[in-house]
Design an enzyme around this catalytic site. Structure first.
Site, PDB file in Angstrom:
ATOM      1  N   CYS A   1      36.118  43.151  37.069  1.00  0.00           N
ATOM      2  CA  CYS A   1      37.162  43.605  37.769  1.00  0.00           C
ATOM      3  C   CYS A   1      37.100  44.923  37.400  1.00  0.00           C
ATOM      4  CB  CYS A   1      38.650  43.172  36.638  1.00  0.00           C
ATOM      5  SG  CYS A   1      39.552  43.741  36.907  1.00  0.00           S
TER       6      CYS A   1
ATOM      7  N   CYS B   1      43.506  47.828  43.394  1.00  0.00           N
ATOM      8  CA  CYS B   1      42.343  46.704  42.603  1.00  0.00           C
ATOM      9  C   CYS B   1      41.285  47.471  42.484  1.00  0.00           C
ATOM     10  CB  CYS B   1      42.045  45.431  43.770  1.00  0.00           C
ATOM     11  SG  CYS B   1      41.108  44.458  43.561  1.00  0.00           S
TER      12      CYS B   1
END
Length: 279
Positions: free
Chosen positions: A77, A217
């Site tokens: 991530c 993101c």
């Protein structure tokens, strides 16, 4: 379970609960998935797009694990690793240059602080376009493939991403994206990014595991930039604007780099009532 301390952080609005396990396991391995489901709930828990576990590593300076709101574990991530880097650096565990082991590999990071706050530059590795590495069905690359009425390109930037260029971002992302996210083309599923090309890239991302659109993101921003570069739409450096703020994506050879902020929101202790549900 003893008292469970946590830190809440965000990277451009992509928010995480961090549990520091460098000095010992705080949540047992077989309970991490369910604990993440409970802690991430925005009404009955702390609320977040995932739970970051800062853990020891034999391959890098520190390790990161990320469990998502649905209880699944993600390989990587981009926004989360910046948050983890901030906590590790400010806690004195690492210097300004260090490495983090993730399920996607060992990630080099450089951090700094200026008058605007904390910043981390993350080496995101080489975006992988081969279908076998995304993964996606078939052979070769997955570029501009007709799928559910869109031209879809796909790349792995630590996790699989579908990238769709659109002229207007004012679209019902949470209605459209699940069809692509769950497409049989992607055996492990995919995050879905809608991208508008202008002076910079504007991106809206529907995240696998969160099963909703997030404000930002990191790996999705890298994916959007990587596909745009592969198609000859951008150069070696591009600003990617998400709903939560900008990220700077650059390339050196085939390697991608992401630079962006991270912010500490609060520190706290999980209540006894919630702890009882984790046991």
């Amino acid at each position: 379970m003893n008292q469970l301390e946590f830190v809440k952080l965000h990277g451009n609005g992509n928010d995480f609960i961090l549990i520091d396990e460098l000095n010992g396991e705080r949540i047992p391995e077989d309970e991490k998935s369910e604990a993440s489901r409970i802690l991430c709930h925005r009404n009955f828990g702390i609320g977040g797009d995932g739970v970051l576990f800062l853990v020891p590593s034999e391959r890098a300076d520190i390790g990161m694990r990320l469990f998502q709101p649905d209880g699944s574990e993600a390989e990587m991530c981009g926004n989360g690793i910046r948050c983890l880097a901030k906590h590790a650096w400010e806690s004195g565990y690492v210097g300004e240059r260090f490495s983090v082991e993730t399920l996607a590999g060992v990630i080099p990071i450089q951090v700094r602080r200026d008058r605007k706050g904390f910043w981390a530059r993350v080496e995101m590795g080489i975006p992988r376009f081969e279908r076998s590495e995304i993964p996606a069905d078939g052979e070769g690359t997955f570029l501009k493939v007709p799928l559910h009425g869109f031209e879809v390109s796909a790349v792995n930037t630590g996790v699989p991403h579908a990238v769709i260029f659109v002229e207007n971002l004012d679209i019902p992302v949470e209605q459209i994206a699940p069809k692509i996210r769950h497409s049989s083309c992607f055996p492990e599923g995919a995050n879905v990014n809608f991208v508008r090309l202008g002076n910079h890239l504007e991106v809206r991302t529907f995240e696998r595991g969160v099963e909703a659109e997030t404000l930002s993101c990191g790996t999705g921003s890298v994916a959007a930039a990587a596909v745009a570069r592969r198609l000859g739409l951008v150069g070696e450096t591009v600003e990617v604007m998400t709903k939560g703020g900008p990220l700077r994506i650059s390339f050196a050879g085939e390697k991608a780099f992401m630079e962006g902020p991270a912010v500490t929101v609060c520190r706290g202790v999980v209540s006894d009532e919630i702890l009882q549900t984790l046991q």
